[in-house]
Motif scaffolding. Structure first.
Motif, mmCIF file in Angstrom:
data_model
loop_
_atom_site.group_PDB
_atom_site.id
_atom_site.type_symbol
_atom_site.label_atom_id
_atom_site.label_comp_id
_atom_site.label_asym_id
_atom_site.label_seq_id
_atom_site.Cartn_x
_atom_site.Cartn_y
_atom_site.Cartn_z
ATOM 1 N N ILE A 83 0.850 -1.186 0.000
ATOM 2 C CA ILE A 83 0.000 0.000 0.000
ATOM 3 C C ILE A 83 0.884 1.233 0.000
ATOM 4 O O ILE A 83 1.753 1.385 0.866
ATOM 5 C CB ILE A 83 -0.937 0.021 1.223
ATOM 6 N N PHE B 215 -1.801 7.023 -4.997
ATOM 7 C CA PHE B 215 -2.398 6.015 -4.120
ATOM 8 C C PHE B 215 -2.381 4.660 -4.815
ATOM 9 O O PHE B 215 -2.865 4.522 -5.941
ATOM 10 C CB PHE B 215 -3.827 6.438 -3.797
ATOM 11 N N ARG B 216 -1.811 3.662 -4.139
ATOM 12 C CA ARG B 216 -1.737 2.314 -4.706
ATOM 13 C C ARG B 216 -2.065 1.287 -3.628
ATOM 14 O O ARG B 216 -1.598 1.395 -2.497
ATOM 15 C CB ARG B 216 -0.345 2.019 -5.272
ATOM 16 N N LEU B 217 -2.849 0.310 -4.010
ATOM 17 C CA LEU B 217 -3.078 -0.879 -3.204
ATOM 18 C C LEU B 217 -2.975 -2.031 -4.187
ATOM 19 O O LEU B 217 -3.879 -2.250 -4.991
ATOM 20 C CB LEU B 217 -4.448 -0.835 -2.523
ATOM 21 N N SER C 131 -3.402 -3.649 -9.451
ATOM 22 C CA SER C 131 -4.075 -2.754 -8.526
ATOM 23 C C SER C 131 -5.442 -3.312 -8.130
ATOM 24 O O SER C 131 -6.167 -3.863 -8.963
ATOM 25 C CB SER C 131 -4.269 -1.371 -9.157
ATOM 26 N N TYR C 132 -5.763 -3.151 -6.850
ATOM 27 C CA TYR C 132 -7.065 -3.595 -6.348
ATOM 28 C C TYR C 132 -7.842 -2.452 -5.708
ATOM 29 O O TYR C 132 -8.816 -2.691 -4.997
ATOM 30 C CB TYR C 132 -6.867 -4.734 -5.338
ATOM 31 N N LEU C 133 -7.437 -1.233 -5.983
ATOM 32 C CA LEU C 133 -8.181 -0.085 -5.475
ATOM 33 C C LEU C 133 -9.471 0.111 -6.261
ATOM 34 O O LEU C 133 -9.476 -0.034 -7.487
ATOM 35 C CB LEU C 133 -7.351 1.186 -5.601
ATOM 36 N N THR D 112 -12.233 2.253 -8.252
ATOM 37 C CA THR D 112 -12.027 3.402 -9.140
ATOM 38 C C THR D 112 -12.870 4.603 -8.736
ATOM 39 O O THR D 112 -12.536 5.735 -9.101
ATOM 40 C CB THR D 112 -12.364 3.026 -10.589
ATOM 41 N N ARG E 200 -12.138 5.543 -2.928
ATOM 42 C CA ARG E 200 -10.686 5.698 -2.754
ATOM 43 C C ARG E 200 -10.389 6.645 -1.591
ATOM 44 O O ARG E 200 -9.478 6.410 -0.792
ATOM 45 C CB ARG E 200 -10.065 6.229 -4.042
ATOM 46 N N ILE F 262 -11.019 4.771 1.728
ATOM 47 C CA ILE F 262 -9.951 3.825 2.053
ATOM 48 C C ILE F 262 -8.708 4.572 2.525
ATOM 49 O O ILE F 262 -8.043 4.171 3.487
ATOM 50 C CB ILE F 262 -9.640 2.926 0.843
ATOM 51 N N ALA F 263 -8.385 5.681 1.853
ATOM 52 C CA ALA F 263 -7.232 6.482 2.270
ATOM 53 C C ALA F 263 -7.409 6.997 3.694
ATOM 54 O O ALA F 263 -6.470 6.995 4.495
ATOM 55 C CB ALA F 263 -7.027 7.645 1.300
ATOM 56 N N SER G 24 -15.644 -1.522 -0.957
ATOM 57 C CA SER G 24 -14.228 -1.615 -0.583
ATOM 58 C C SER G 24 -13.896 -3.029 -0.132
ATOM 59 O O SER G 24 -12.835 -3.572 -0.477
ATOM 60 C CB SER G 24 -13.912 -0.615 0.530
#
Length: 264
Positions: free
Chosen positions: A3, A9-11, A17-19, A21, A26, A29-30, A69
């Motif tokens: 992460i 922002f990347r997961l 990537s599983y974030l 869209t 997003r 989650i952040a 999420s």
């Protein structure tokens, strides 16, 4: 699962990537990652997602965002199921908790390295301090969460994180200057003072590096430039730190000479 928030922002896992869209998912989650391991209240989530006025359906919409999420998390191979996703993104009074394993979130690793660096500085171990501070600073890939629309809670967190980054840069440069690395630092410091045109600590460090590199004229011009900016932009005179560096350079103070630490 890796992460990243110190930049885009990347997961992701195995390069995928599983974030979600959707921008607000997003953002949520952040927000939860910012407080990983700690419950974030529903009211805080609503204040972040709808800072001006939450719609009447805000709580229901928030629950939907959480569900989406969790669906995204369930598709991560190392999580693998809806049940595990509920354990990662847990409902806990007064809101939600995002659980992550140590070493997975770059911001947490950054803070860990900075803390270790500060301990080393307190022990006057500059080499160890530089190693940890550089390791932490290397995790940055741009402005934190640069591709996330931040509400008031996230914006405050991003600003505080930027302040810690700047402080870590100043501590690291000070330690490296004490180690006699002034030649190696000039390119980086040139970019830093351009990015922070009224930061007096950085300018004093830059002046010292220039002076030790035999560039006294440039060091003195750097002082004149930052003083003009301080007066024009902020209406203030330079601090004692900057003025004393200027006077020391003018008189060629021997105390400014680099004294690299000897290997033991």
């Amino acid at each position: 699962m890796e992460i990243s928030v110190l930049g885009a922002f990347r997961l992701a896992e195995a390069g995928r990537s599983y974030l979600p869209t959707a921008p607000k998912e997003r953002q949520l989650i952040a927000l939860l990652l910012m407080n990983a391991g700690t419950a974030v209240s529903v009211s805080t989530c609503l204040a972040e997602l709808w800072p001006e006025r939450a719609p009447r359906t805000a709580r229901t919409t928030l629950h939907t965002y959480v569900m989406h999420s969790r669906n995204a998390l369930a598709s991560v191979p190392s999580i693998g199921s809806s049940a595990n996703a509920h354990m990662v993104l847990e409902t806990r009074d007064p809101g939600y908790v995002f659980h992550i394993e140590p070493g997975r979130l770059d911001a947490a690793e950054f803070h860990r390295h900075v803390s270790l660096g500060r301990v080393a500085l307190a022990e006057r171990d500059d080499e160890t301090a530089v190693r940890h501070l550089r390791a932490g600073l290397s995790l940055w890939q741009g402005t934190a969460l640069c591709d996330v629309v931040a509400g008031p809670v996230l914006a405050t967190w991003v600003a505080r994180l930027a302040e810690v980054r700047l402080a870590a840069q100043e501590w690291c440069l000070a330690a490296e200057l004490r180690l006699g690395h002034h030649h190696d630092l000039l390119s980086e410091m040139t970019a830093l003072v351009r990015h922070h045109p009224v930061n007096e600590t950085l300018h004093a460090q830059y002046m010292l590096a220039l002076y030790r590199s035999g560039r006294q004229v440039e060091a003195l011009e750097t002082y004149r430039t930052v003083v003009r900016r301080l007066r024009a932009d902020l209406g203030v005179a330079p601090t004692a730190e900057l003025s004393e560096m200027h006077q020391a350079i003018l008189r060629g103070d021997p105390a400014l000479d680099a004294v690299p630490q000897l290997a033991v």
